[in-house]
Design a protein around this motif. Structure first.
Motif, short mmCIF file in Angstrom:
data_model
loop_
_atom_site.label_atom_id
_atom_site.label_comp_id
_atom_site.label_asym_id
_atom_site.label_seq_id
_atom_site.Cartn_x
_atom_site.Cartn_y
_atom_site.Cartn_z
N VAL A 204 70.02 -68.45 -33.24
CA VAL A 204 70.98 -69.45 -32.76
C VAL A 204 72.05 -69.65 -33.82
O VAL A 204 71.73 -69.86 -34.99
CB VAL A 204 70.28 -70.80 -32.46
N GLU A 205 73.29 -69.55 -33.40
CA GLU A 205 74.43 -69.70 -34.33
C GLU A 205 74.27 -68.82 -35.56
O GLU A 205 74.56 -69.23 -36.69
CB GLU A 205 74.59 -71.18 -34.74
N GLY A 206 73.76 -67.62 -35.34
CA GLY A 206 73.66 -66.66 -36.43
C GLY A 206 72.43 -66.79 -37.30
O GLY A 206 72.18 -65.95 -38.16
N ASN A 207 71.63 -67.83 -37.10
CA ASN A 207 70.43 -68.03 -37.91
C ASN A 207 69.17 -67.81 -37.09
O ASN A 207 69.12 -68.16 -35.91
CB ASN A 207 70.38 -69.45 -38.49
N ALA A 208 68.14 -67.26 -37.75
CA ALA A 208 66.83 -67.13 -37.10
C ALA A 208 66.26 -68.53 -36.93
O ALA A 208 66.05 -69.23 -37.90
CB ALA A 208 65.91 -66.27 -37.96
N ARG A 209 66.02 -68.92 -35.68
CA ARG A 209 65.58 -70.29 -35.43
C ARG A 209 64.29 -70.39 -34.63
O ARG A 209 63.89 -71.49 -34.24
CB ARG A 209 66.69 -71.09 -34.73
N GLY A 210 63.64 -69.27 -34.38
CA GLY A 210 62.38 -69.40 -33.67
C GLY A 210 61.90 -68.09 -33.11
O GLY A 210 62.52 -67.04 -33.32
N ILE A 211 60.78 -68.16 -32.43
CA ILE A 211 60.20 -66.95 -31.84
C ILE A 211 59.73 -67.22 -30.42
O ILE A 211 59.52 -68.36 -30.00
CB ILE A 211 59.00 -66.42 -32.67
N VAL A 212 59.57 -66.11 -29.70
CA VAL A 212 58.92 -66.15 -28.40
C VAL A 212 57.63 -65.35 -28.56
O VAL A 212 57.65 -64.26 -29.14
CB VAL A 212 59.80 -65.50 -27.31
N CYS A 213 56.52 -65.91 -28.14
CA CYS A 213 55.28 -65.15 -28.27
C CYS A 213 54.44 -65.31 -27.01
O CYS A 213 54.70 -66.17 -26.16
CB CYS A 213 54.50 -65.57 -29.51
N ARG A 214 53.46 -64.44 -26.91
CA ARG A 214 52.57 -64.47 -25.76
C ARG A 214 51.18 -64.90 -26.21
O ARG A 214 50.64 -64.37 -27.18
CB ARG A 214 52.48 -63.09 -25.11
N ASN A 215 50.65 -65.90 -25.52
CA ASN A 215 49.27 -66.30 -25.74
C ASN A 215 48.40 -65.22 -25.12
O ASN A 215 48.40 -65.01 -23.91
CB ASN A 215 49.03 -67.66 -25.08
N MET A 216 47.66 -64.51 -25.95
CA MET A 216 46.94 -63.33 -25.47
C MET A 216 45.69 -63.67 -24.66
O MET A 216 45.07 -62.79 -24.09
CB MET A 216 46.59 -62.43 -26.66
N VAL A 217 45.33 -64.95 -24.61
CA VAL A 217 44.18 -65.35 -23.79
C VAL A 217 44.65 -65.78 -22.40
O VAL A 217 44.13 -65.32 -21.38
CB VAL A 217 43.39 -66.49 -24.46
N THR A 218 45.68 -66.63 -22.37
CA THR A 218 46.13 -67.16 -21.07
C THR A 218 47.31 -66.38 -20.50
O THR A 218 47.62 -66.48 -19.33
CB THR A 218 46.58 -68.62 -21.23
N ALA A 478 64.27 -76.59 -26.50
CA ALA A 478 65.06 -76.92 -25.31
C ALA A 478 66.41 -76.21 -25.31
O ALA A 478 67.09 -76.15 -24.28
CB ALA A 478 65.28 -78.43 -25.25
N HIS A 479 66.78 -75.64 -26.45
CA HIS A 479 68.04 -74.90 -26.53
C HIS A 479 68.03 -73.74 -25.53
O HIS A 479 67.02 -73.03 -25.41
CB HIS A 479 68.20 -74.38 -27.97
N PRO A 480 69.14 -73.52 -24.81
CA PRO A 480 69.14 -72.47 -23.77
C PRO A 480 68.77 -71.08 -24.27
O PRO A 480 68.25 -70.26 -23.52
CB PRO A 480 70.58 -72.50 -23.23
N LYS A 481 69.00 -70.82 -25.54
CA LYS A 481 68.69 -69.50 -26.07
C LYS A 481 67.19 -69.20 -25.97
O LYS A 481 66.78 -68.06 -25.74
CB LYS A 481 69.14 -69.46 -27.54
N PHE A 482 66.39 -70.22 -26.17
CA PHE A 482 64.94 -70.01 -26.08
C PHE A 482 64.53 -69.63 -24.66
O PHE A 482 63.74 -68.73 -24.44
CB PHE A 482 64.19 -71.28 -26.52
N LYS A 483 65.14 -70.34 -23.71
CA LYS A 483 64.80 -70.07 -22.32
C LYS A 483 65.22 -68.65 -21.96
O LYS A 483 64.48 -67.89 -21.34
CB LYS A 483 65.50 -71.09 -21.42
N GLU A 484 66.42 -68.30 -22.40
CA GLU A 484 66.97 -66.98 -22.07
C GLU A 484 66.06 -65.86 -22.60
O GLU A 484 65.74 -64.90 -21.89
CB GLU A 484 68.37 -66.89 -22.70
N ILE A 485 65.63 -66.01 -23.85
CA ILE A 485 64.84 -64.92 -24.44
C ILE A 485 63.41 -64.91 -23.89
O ILE A 485 62.81 -63.86 -23.74
CB ILE A 485 64.89 -65.03 -25.98
N ALA A 486 62.90 -66.09 -23.55
CA ALA A 486 61.58 -66.13 -22.91
C ALA A 486 61.61 -65.44 -21.56
O ALA A 486 60.67 -64.72 -21.18
CB ALA A 486 61.12 -67.58 -22.76
N VAL A 487 62.70 -65.61 -20.84
CA VAL A 487 62.83 -64.94 -19.53
C VAL A 487 62.90 -63.43 -19.72
O VAL A 487 62.25 -62.66 -19.01
CB VAL A 487 64.09 -65.45 -18.78
#
Lengths: 644, 257
Positions: A204-218, A478-487
């Motif tokens: 986000v805005e050029g900085n690493a601000r989070g990750i998307v991951c998969r819960n491998m159980v659910t 809640a930032h739209p970038k998270f939603k976009e990358i999760a999709v």
């Protein structure tokens, strides 16, 4: 693939000044986060091996809010645990002339002059602190009778500087870091997320601000926001399918970060370890290392006569070729790994190999057992001999081990500067996942050192500087970038599941491994590498049209996990081959057949290739762009590496 | 020299299948042919899974990672024995040469209340992490360490400590125990630290907290049957449980808070 080569200076942020003052100066100049403000910052650490566990624990102790992720069911199982032989440190306890400078020099030379001097010096500088830290945690390092710490010798060094716990040093060091991590979990400063697979990085805005991951159980796709992301996800050896890596080791996290802007450096530097148990059958699922420490007492040989089919016990001394002692009298059996591997390949290619396949050489303990007694050998290597017997059904106390080189370690990795920060601000890369310290070949017992140096003694400072010196806006999931990358991540899983073809992931992965081993293994040439690139592309198409994955994304689905990792290996493998093709020289683990001396030693080309190759992702099916970080050797003279 | 007398195996497998924690499981039967005696047990299961996928049946889920006996990820009951019939061996290091042609092999997950089944042969062992969180560490921060040789440690203490610290946390001890006790696991960590000077300052607090957590997780009590030692792939001895008992008793008598 034609590559657009551009000269662009990557700013490695190496401090000025004499090499032994650089790290002190860097620490003095870094900005600090005050104790009360640390709790306002969230930090994500992906991977819980030596680098990840030590970083997560240390950052938690400092007061940051840490979230630690691993794909295993417990952080204690990360593959650092399998490291056997030991960890280097310039303590000079044996009084044999070791020093920080000598460890630095050996590492730069061992890496065939393809590492950044300043990083290597820092590594040597903090090596002693690592031993102190581990001892204080209760790591039961080997001791002398008087109660002091014991040392042994490892390849590429003429001093004894390796600390060890029998043949299970990695296990003990990791359990030390894991215990420190568990303490922080109990203290509420680290939150654990086991059985999570990182699928993407959120910038986000050029900085690493989070990750998307998969819960491998659910199967749930989760998003996590933070002020910094630390990638401690290990190496990419499993691109070759058969390697000494754990089955789950993968390049996905690093590759996804690469596709989000992190440059990938020197992917062609892959370490092929000389002493592994040879491949036995087509069903083989992984290869097992026999520690380099065994070469302290084991002697490597093949028969002198190509047609000698006698069992090893019946071959007298005069008919044995101790080829490492013959070719490299100064270092003998303790030459570095790349040299030992190539020498084994040379003998086997010439027809002198032993065993059913002819792809093996002997590692013989007869002399050591005769001189030191069986008990002494058992005390040093008992668990390794035990493991060898379990796998091969042969007793190495009675008959020599048979060994052959296997893919082991990735010197290449995401490009990082002196702060261990990638080209994506806020994304730090530690341990094997980065490219920084081992050049083109890693010396034995240096991986553990680097993982812990990065995690305990470098990242806690440099991450703080990032937080204190950059203005980071408030970002939540809640930032739209998270939603976009999760999709995007979800769509990718759906796409994998919808192929519904005829081939299993294992089947395709084996084929990729064969391409990599045949063309990007111990010896490489332009023709083979070009062919490999073509074959990998075809296999990638085949994968996306014909892979068969059963089940859904909303459950524990190991085939799906494997497929996701394989999809990334199928992209990464091409870059590895591309990097190997562009590097028209031989150095360390990268041996180009076109570039060798008359006696088959590697021929480096410092005039044209004295740089780290950092590749920038430009889009799917588009050539990657090459950036060069020139390597300057001010302290160590660039010479031809010789162990003769 | 790899046992040439042994021929390739045909096997009848009975494997526990369970799609998730809250659903009932059942045994299902499978046939496998042409298994090499040099294969590892997990490679045999890999072959089964390839066949199942080709036939359109969900592959058997099982935990595994390093496949060299050190990470502690793999583990299953094989014919009623944790990690199978070979001594001091993890499932990944068990080889098919320990079986005979025509054998029936029954494969189940670890069975313990504290280890709920997640799928097929995979269980949740997070309870072990929580036992360690209760006190399985030395309270030292990064940067606080004294010089490595500041404390001299007699070699026999270091070796004894390493014997305990060799535990790989696989859970075989729990699975083998009729009480599903995790006493060997807990004792290994207590014994690791108690034999070192670094562990001394927190020895009382540690043993009490770890035993308390052990019980809270729902593991059973130890009744000294030693099945755990027999099943342990890392050769952790029950003498560590004796040491834990001494520590626990001492702690109960001397704890001040």
């Amino acid at each position: 693939m034609s590559t657009a080569t551009e000269h662009q200076n990557l700013d490695a942020r190496v401090p000025d000044g004499p090499i032994d003052q650089k790290w002190t100066r860097c620490k003095n100049e870094m900005k600090l986060v005050s104790p009360n403000n640390k709790r306002k910052y969230d930090i994500i650490v992906v991977g819980t091996g030596l680098a990840g566990a030590s970083a997560a624990a240390s950052l938690g102790e400092l007061g940051y809010n840490v979230k630690a992720f691993c794909y295993q069911d417990s952080p204690r199982r990360a593959h650092s645990i399998a490291a056997q032989g030991g960890i280097n440190a310039a303590k000079n306890y044996p009084n044999d002339g070791d020093s920080v400078w000598r460890l630095f020099y050996d590492t730069v030379k061992g890496g065939d002059f393809r590492a950044r001097e300043s990083n290597v010096y820092r590594l040597a500088e903090v090596s002693g602190n690592i031993i102190d830290q581990c001892v204080a945690q209760g790591v039961p390092f080997a001791r002398e009778y008087g109660g002091t710490l014991a040392n042994r010798t490892f390849g590429g060094a003429q001093v004894s500087r390796t600390f060890y716990c029998r043949g299970q040093t990695g296990q003990q060091l990791l359990l030390g870091a894991y215990s420190a991590l568990m303490r922080q979990v109990a203290a509420g400063k680290v939150e654990l997320f086991p059985r999570r697979e990182m699928l993407d990085l959120v910038v986000v805005e050029g900085n690493a601000r989070g990750i998307v991951c998969r819960n491998m159980v659910t199967g749930e796709i989760e998003t996590h926001a933070a002020h910094a992301v630390l990638l401690c996800t290990g190496g990419y050896g499993n691109a070759y399918y058969l390697s000494t890596n754990a089955k789950g080791c993968n390049v996905t996290a690093a590759w996804r970060c690469h596709k989000r802007g992190a440059y990938f450096a020197n992917p062609c530097y892959t370490q092929i370890h000389p002493t592994c148990i040879p491949v036995k059958g087509a069903y083989q699922s992984k290869l097992t290392l026999m520690s380099e420490s065994l070469r302290n007492d084991g002697r490597v040989w093949v028969p002198k006569d190509v047609n000698d089919s006698r069992p090893p016990s019946e071959i007298p001394e005069e008919d044995r070729d101790y080829y490492l002692e013959r070719r490299y009298p100064a270092f003998g059996n303790m030459v570095p790994r790349d040299v030992a591997s190539r020498a084994a390949k040379e003998r086997c290619d010439a027809g002198f190999g032993v065993g059913e396949t002819g792809l093996a050489v002997y590692l013989d303990f007869k002399l050591a057992i005769a001189e030191q007694g069986r008990d002494a050998i058992e005390a040093k290597y008992g668990n390794l001999f035990h493991m060898y017997k379990k796998i091969t059904d042969e007793d190495p106390y009675q008959v020599p081990m048979r060994i052959y080189p296997a893919v082991h370690y990735a010197m290449g990795g995401l490009w990082v500067d002196y702060h261990l920060e990638s080209t994506v601000p806020g994304l730090f890369v530690l341990g094997e996942a980065n490219f920084s310290d081992h050049g083109a070949n890693r010396l034995g017992a240096s991986a553990l050192m680097q993982g812990l140096a990065d995690g305990y003694f470098v990242a806690p400072y440099t991450v703080g500087h990032h937080l204190a010196s950059r203005s980071l806006s408030s970002v939540t999931t809640a930032h739209p970038k998270f939603k976009e990358i999760a999709v995007e991540a979800r769509n990718r899983i759906e796409r994998l599941l919808s192929v519904n073809g005829n081939r299993t992931t294992d089947d395709i992965h084996r084929q990729l491994g064969q391409i990599m081993w045949d063309n990007c293994g111990m010896a490489r040439n332009a023709q083979g590498l070009a062919a490999a690139i073509e074959q990998i592309r075809n296999l990638r198409d085949e994968f996306w049209q014909n892979v068969k994955i059963l089940g859904t994304g909303e459950e524990l689905n190991q085939s799906l996990e494997h497929a996701g990792r394989l999809a990334d290996f199928l992209e990464f493998g091409e870059l590895l081959a591309q990097d190997a093709l562009h590097r028209e020289e031989s150095c360390g683990g990268h041996f180009r057949e076109e570039h060798q001396t008359e006696d088959n030693e590697a021929r480096r080309d410092d005039e044209h290739f004295c740089y780290a190759a950092a590749w920038e992702f430009q889009g799917d099916d588009t050539d990657e762009k090459l950036h060069k970080e020139p390597l300057r050797f001010n302290e160590v003279e660039l010479t031809t590496r010789s162990y003769k | 020299m790899t046992n040439p007398a042994k021929k390739r195996l045909s096997l009848h497998l009975r494997i526990w299948r369970q799609s998730r924690t809250d659903e009932a499981g059942e045994f299902r039967d499978y046939q496998l042919q042409d298994i090499s005696p040099d294969m590892s047990f997990l490679e045999m299961l890999d072959i089964l899974n390839q066949q199942l996928i080709e036939q359109g049946e969900a592959p058997v889920a099982f935990d595994h990672d390093c496949r060299e006996g050190i990470c502690g990820t793999c583990g299953m009951m094989i014919n009623g024995q944790a990690h199978g019939p070979d001594h001091e061996t993890t499932t990944c290091q068990l080889h098919m040469r320990h079986f005979n042609d025509g054998d029936t092999i029954i494969i189940e997950p670890w069975r313990a209340r504290a280890f709920p089944v997640l799928r097929d042969l995979i269980v949740n062992r997070s309870a072990f992490d929580r036992i360690i969180q209760a006190g399985g560490y030395v309270s030292i921060k990064t940067g606080q360490a004294p010089e490595g040789n500041a404390n001299l440690i007699p070699q026999q203490h270091q070796e004894g400590s390493l014997d305990a610290a060799a535990c790989i946390g696989c859970g075989a001890c729990v699975a083998a125990c009729k009480n599903a006790s995790a006493m060997l696991f807990t004792a290994a960590k207590v014994s690791h630290f108690v034999q070192l000077p670094q562990g001394a300052p927190e020895r009382t607090k540690r043993v009490l907290a770890m035993i308390n957590q052990h019980d809270e997780e729902g593991f059973g009590a130890c009744t000294n049957t030693s099945e755990c030692e027999a099943a342990c792939p890392a050769a952790v001895s029950v003498s560590h449980i004796a040491r834990l008992n001494r520590e626990y008793l001492k702690a109960m008598l001397t704890a001040t808070d």
